[in-house]
Design a protein around this motif. Structure first.
Motif, short mmCIF file in Angstrom:
data_model
loop_
_atom_site.label_atom_id
_atom_site.label_comp_id
_atom_site.label_asym_id
_atom_site.label_seq_id
_atom_site.Cartn_x
_atom_site.Cartn_y
_atom_site.Cartn_z
N THR A 220 0.86 -1.19 0.00
CA THR A 220 0.00 0.00 0.00
C THR A 220 0.90 1.23 0.00
O THR A 220 1.52 1.57 1.01
N LYS A 221 0.98 1.89 -1.13
CA LYS A 221 1.93 2.99 -1.28
C LYS A 221 1.60 4.18 -0.38
O LYS A 221 2.49 4.85 0.13
N ASN A 222 0.31 4.44 -0.15
CA ASN A 222 -0.09 5.57 0.72
C ASN A 222 0.49 5.41 2.11
O ASN A 222 0.98 6.36 2.72
N LYS A 223 0.43 4.19 2.61
CA LYS A 223 0.97 3.91 3.95
C LYS A 223 2.48 4.12 3.95
O LYS A 223 3.05 4.67 4.89
N ALA A 224 3.13 3.67 2.88
CA ALA A 224 4.58 3.84 2.76
C ALA A 224 4.96 5.31 2.75
O ALA A 224 5.92 5.73 3.41
N GLU A 225 4.22 6.12 2.00
CA GLU A 225 4.53 7.55 1.90
C GLU A 225 4.33 8.27 3.24
O GLU A 225 5.08 9.18 3.58
N LYS A 226 3.32 7.81 3.98
CA LYS A 226 3.07 8.40 5.30
C LYS A 226 4.25 8.16 6.24
O LYS A 226 4.74 9.05 6.94
N ILE A 227 4.73 6.91 6.24
CA ILE A 227 5.87 6.55 7.11
C ILE A 227 7.16 7.18 6.57
O ILE A 227 8.00 7.65 7.33
N ALA A 228 7.31 7.20 5.26
CA ALA A 228 8.52 7.77 4.64
C ALA A 228 8.66 9.24 5.00
O ALA A 228 9.77 9.73 5.23
N GLY A 229 7.53 9.94 5.07
CA GLY A 229 7.57 11.36 5.43
C GLY A 229 8.12 11.56 6.82
O GLY A 229 8.85 12.52 7.09
N LYS A 230 7.78 10.63 7.72
CA LYS A 230 8.24 10.73 9.10
C LYS A 230 9.75 10.49 9.20
O LYS A 230 10.46 11.14 9.96
N PHE A 231 10.24 9.52 8.40
CA PHE A 231 11.65 9.12 8.52
C PHE A 231 12.53 9.64 7.38
O PHE A 231 13.71 9.33 7.32
N ASN A 232 11.95 10.40 6.45
CA ASN A 232 12.71 10.94 5.31
C ASN A 232 13.29 9.82 4.45
O ASN A 232 14.50 9.75 4.20
N LEU A 233 12.42 8.93 4.00
CA LEU A 233 12.83 7.81 3.16
C LEU A 233 12.40 8.04 1.71
O LEU A 233 11.53 8.85 1.43
#
Length: 416
Positions: A220-233
């Protein structure tokens, strides 16, 4: 403690399995989904089980509840998971009454964790308790016990150094990478999945490796983007996973799927690749080991890492156990009050009636009788006698029900 853990012919049981005897695959068989938790609680209620709390993590699955026989709980677990009774019997433990209470204290305070002092389990216990309470599947005993375990966990965390240094499997994963991957800040790290341990590992990697180009892929890319924003991934599409694995030096898998998501067919590179599978059940197929360039490490392997931190933690165990004993004594005293208070109160009233009659008699017989002094002395003796009886009833080796009946008979007590 045994006698006053009984409730209407039922006993307090802890049944379950953990990393100690069950491997990752077997633990996966008994993993309880959110839907299954609801169904288990509903069915338990219909079957007349008084109180039930469920815990299901990557390291353990446990049920704590009041039942006539532990098989009632085992049956519920096996009916709502992929595990069988035969599998359960091979790796399980069944604890009863005071031993079950002691087990929950050790689990909730990190003394039974795969990595000593890992306090993540207490949040699982809180969640299980909350869910059971919403379903009205918590009795006063269980509520008091869980609160006592939470109190012990807080005190041990604050008053000992048992959680100093590495605090979880995720930190152990980072230690492993740091020890075995040279120049890790320059390497390509790929995180596949957004499981909790994977996210924690990623956070620790950023903190300790200074690597600023970690890639995240999730179905689920939306979930990935949400977490990526937090960790700068950097986020990549799931469709690109094969090409991203080819570019990676380290692959961390935390998808939380029920079947392997990574297999030999996805790996098309001769370069060294370290794969960390931080999932229960396993999310990486064992066939990847057939590739000479691949090193596969599962979280079970990570938990076996022993270092100075763990040795230091072990030195804190006696202090932690002392705190547990103190809080357990308070819990036992509460149980004693619930069970024995009416009898002790009736005994005290009976002795006070005898005392008043005797003082009244002696006042008439003895010239200059000091009623005040006699009253003080008599009250102290009555208190000492009732304390002795209370102490006897607290002794778990004594048959409390028989003792209560005996006291009531000898002193002709009407109140129970």
């Amino acid at each position: 403690m045994e006698p006053h853990l009984r409730a209407k012919g039922k006993h307090f049981y802890a049944i379950g399995l953990s990393y100690k005897k069950a491997d990752a695959e077997l633990r996966g068989h008994f993993s309880i989904t959110d839907e299954a938790k609801v169904n288990i609680l509903d069915e338990a209620k219909d079957e007349g089980i008084d109180s039930l709390i469920l815990i299901s993590t990557c390291n353990r699955t446990e049920l704590y509840g009041f039942a006539e026989h532990p098989f009632q709980l085992i049956k519920l677990l096996c009916e709502h998971t992929h595990g069988t009774v035969e599998e359960f019997e091979k790796v399980s433990y069944i604890y009863k009454n005071s031993i079950a209470v002691s087990h929950l204290f050790r689990v909730g305070t990190g003394l039974d964790s795969q990595i000593l002092g890992d306090f993540e389990i207490i949040s699982q216990i809180k969640n299980g308790f909350k869910q059971s309470k919403e379903k009205e599947m918590v009795n006063p005993f269980t509520e008091r016990l869980v609160n006592a375990v939470i109190q012990a966990s807080k005190r041990i965390k604050n008053e000992t150094e048992i959680s100093s240094g590495a605090t979880s499997v995720s930190f152990a994963a980072v230690q492993y990478i740091l020890a075995r991957v040279p120049y890790v800040s320059d390497k390509n790290l790929l995180l596949f999945g957004t499981g909790k341990i994977g996210r924690n590992t990623c956070e620790n990697l950023i903190k300790h490796t200074k690597n600023d180009h970690i890639t995240l892929i999730n179905r689920t890319k939306n979930k990935a983007e949400k977490i990526a924003g937090k960790f700068n991934l950097v986020v990549k599409d799931y469709a690109n996973i094969q090409s991203e694995i080819k570019k990676s030096d380290v692959l961390i898998v935390a998808t939380g799927a029920q079947k392997p998501t990574i297999s030999k067919q996805l790996i098309h590179s001769d370069e060294p690749l370290l794969i960390l599978d931080l999932s229960i059940p396993r999310n990486v197929a064992l066939d990847v080991k057939e590739l000479p360039n691949v090193t596969l490490v599962h979280l079970d392997d990570l938990s076996k890492m022993t270092d100075r931190t763990l040795k230091r933690r072990k030195s804190q165990i006696p202090k932690a156990e002392q705190i547990i004993e103190e809080i357990k004594e308070e819990f036992d005293a509460w149980l004693t009050t619930r069970k024995f208070a009416p009898t002790i109160k009736a005994l005290k009233n009976k002795l006070t009636v005898l005392k008043d009659a005797e003082i009244d008699l002696q006042r008439k017989k003895i010239v200059g009788f000091n009623e005040q002094h006699a009253d003080i002395i008599s009250d102290r003796i009555i208190q000492k006698i009732t304390n002795q009886f209370a102490h006897h009833l607290r002794n778990e080796n004594a048959s409390a029900d028989e003792s209560i009946e005996f006291i009531q008979k000898v002193f002709q007590l009407q109140n129970k």
